[in-house]
Write a protein that holds these residues in place. Structure first.
Motif, PDB file in Angstrom:
ATOM      1  N   TYR B  89      47.265  39.396  52.658  1.00 33.80           N
ATOM      2  CA  TYR B  89      46.131  38.926  51.868  1.00 33.80           C
ATOM      3  C   TYR B  89      46.600  38.351  50.534  1.00 33.80           C
ATOM      4  N   GLU B  90      47.513  39.078  49.881  1.00 39.04           N
ATOM      5  CA  GLU B  90      48.027  38.588  48.592  1.00 39.04           C
ATOM      6  C   GLU B  90      48.817  37.298  48.764  1.00 39.04           C
ATOM      7  N   ARG B  91      49.509  37.155  49.900  1.00 39.37           N
ATOM      8  CA  ARG B  91      50.218  35.918  50.186  1.00 39.37           C
ATOM      9  C   ARG B  91      49.233  34.767  50.332  1.00 39.37           C
ATOM     10  N   ALA B  92      48.105  35.031  50.997  1.00 39.18           N
ATOM     11  CA  ALA B  92      47.087  33.989  51.178  1.00 39.18           C
ATOM     12  C   ALA B  92      46.532  33.567  49.825  1.00 39.18           C
ATOM     13  N   ILE B  93      46.316  34.526  48.920  1.00 42.22           N
ATOM     14  CA  ILE B  93      45.837  34.203  47.572  1.00 42.22           C
ATOM     15  C   ILE B  93      46.875  33.361  46.832  1.00 42.22           C
ATOM     16  N   ALA B  94      48.151  33.747  46.942  1.00 42.67           N
ATOM     17  CA  ALA B  94      49.222  32.975  46.287  1.00 42.67           C
ATOM     18  C   ALA B  94      49.243  31.556  46.838  1.00 42.67           C
ATOM     19  N   ARG B  95      49.146  31.427  48.159  1.00 40.94           N
ATOM     20  CA  ARG B  95      49.173  30.090  48.783  1.00 40.94           C
ATOM     21  C   ARG B  95      47.972  29.264  48.334  1.00 40.94           C
ATOM     22  N   PHE B  96      46.842  29.920  48.183  1.00 37.41           N
ATOM     23  CA  PHE B  96      45.639  29.230  47.699  1.00 37.41           C
ATOM     24  C   PHE B  96      45.909  28.588  46.354  1.00 37.41           C
TER      25      PHE B  96
END
Lengths: 166, 219
Positions: B89-96
């Motif tokens: 989830y945190e990776r998805a936020i970073a990618r966002f």
């Protein structure tokens, strides 16, 4: 931030931006049908091509169906070049992901729902220009999961007609 | 990983710097090849036929293009000193936020290329972009990635550093402490981080370079 769809909500937490959502899904449910390869180099290539699709496909397509005259002709040419570039990348593979559907296939196949609209407004045949691309699209649509989740091209054409009238 | 790493880049390019920072943060040895962007080399055109742009990373003879895609490749190939969180989830936020930097970051360059009403619009949109990061992107940690610099820091770090050059060349001010206090605090931490501090292209030289670029631009 963007106030756009799609948004995936997993256990109450939202994730935005379609390809980022796809990567998230791939990471969380990594045991089933991986969409990205495991090799870092191949992953970078998949990301590169998905990024290229995102940058090129929809904006060019929009100019084909909503444009007129010279701009529409230029857009048709660019669209054909884009599809030919993708044909080159596909090569002899069944799918961009190899033998199975992958990240780039997922990024690109929804675009094909718009082809009927482009052909009608642009008065040209995409299959005539890019047969290998259409063959790939047909293979994707043989997958029930893809075929069922894509909109009917006729509905898209109707939608575009409505937009043009405004 | 003993194979050769080559970076085709340009000293004055923010995108090239992003890749250099990622390599340096992870202590990866590489050869830097400065490209003359007015006269692109055969090697560059061979390695990036689609976009014909720098940066290109060549690892064991295989090219990777697009700065943040290269940074993700570096992250996956050399996983030590991670630039992304481990939680999906945190990776998805970073990618966002990396995506946001990619989509909106170029508005700062419109300031550089515009005059009159176009310039006003570009300034307004740049400020909106920075305000969004100030309000929604920053967390209560030293960097976007926590205690250590990560991909999002790299993406925004290049935007802010080059924005300061654009500010000086054009004579506008966007990065003001009273408007963007948290962003500027983060940016100061970023600039002072040991690896980053040693790998910043000289700001004065860039001001001269970009001023000259503007003057010689055809009208």
């Amino acid at each position: 931030i963007h106030k756009k769809i799609p948004v995936l909500i997993h256990n109450g937490k939202p994730i935005c931006e379609s390809l980022i959502i796809v990567e998230y899904i791939d990471e969380v449910w990594h045991n089933k049908s991986p969409l990205l390869p495991s090799d870092p180099y191949q992953r970078s290539q998949a990301r590169f091509w998905a990024d290229y699709v995102d940058k090129k496909a929809y904006s060019t397509g929009k100019r084909v169906w909503s444009g007129k005259g010279e701009d529409q002709e230029a857009a048709k040419k660019e669209l054909t070049e884009f599809l030919k570039t993708m044909e080159g990348e596909l090569g002899e593979k069944r799918f961009f992901g190899g033998d199975t559907i992958g990240f780039v296939d997922v990024a690109l196949v929804p675009f094909t729902s718009w082809f009927h609209t482009f052909e009608n407004f642009g008065q040209f045949s995409i299959e005539a220009e890019c047969p290998k691309f259409i063959a790939w699209a047909k293979r994707c649509l043989e997958k029930e999961s893809m075929a069922k989740s894509l909109p009917d091209p006729e509905n898209i054409y109707g939608y575009a007609l409505g937009l043009k009238k405004k | 990983m003993g194979e050769e790493v080559k970076l085709l880049g340009a000293w004055s390019s923010p995108f090239s710097s992003r890749v250099a920072w990622a390599l340096k943060l992870k202590g990866i040895a590489y050869e830097f090849v400065e490209e003359d962007l007015s006269n692109k080399s055969a090697m560059l055109l061979k390695y990036n036929p689609v976009h014909k742009k720098i940066p290109v990373l060549v690892h064991a003879g295989k090219p990777i293009c697009e700065s943040m895609i290269i940074v993700e490749y570096i992250e996956e190939t050399w996983p030590h000193t991670p630039l992304l969180p481990t939680d999906p989830y945190e990776r998805a936020i970073a990618r966002f936020w990396v995506q946001f930097a990619e989509d909106k970051g170029s508005v700062a360059w419109r300031i550089f290329h515009s005059t009159g009403q176009e310039l006003e619009k570009a300034i307004k949109e740049s400020l909106e972009m920075l305000q969004t990061v100030e309000e929604h992107g920053l967390v209560d940690k030293k960097y976007f990635n926590g205690e250590n610099i990560g991909m999002v820091d790299i993406a925004f770090g290049s935007i802010c550093y080059w924005l300061q050059v654009i500010e000086e060349v054009i004579g506008v001010k966007l990065l003001e402490p009273h408007k963007l206090p948290r962003l500027l605090k983060w940016f100061q931490s970023f600039l002072q981080a040991p690896v980053i501090k040693e790998n910043l292209p000289d700001r004065d030289q860039m001001v001269v370079f970009f001023k000259r670029f503007l003057e010689t631009k055809p009208a």
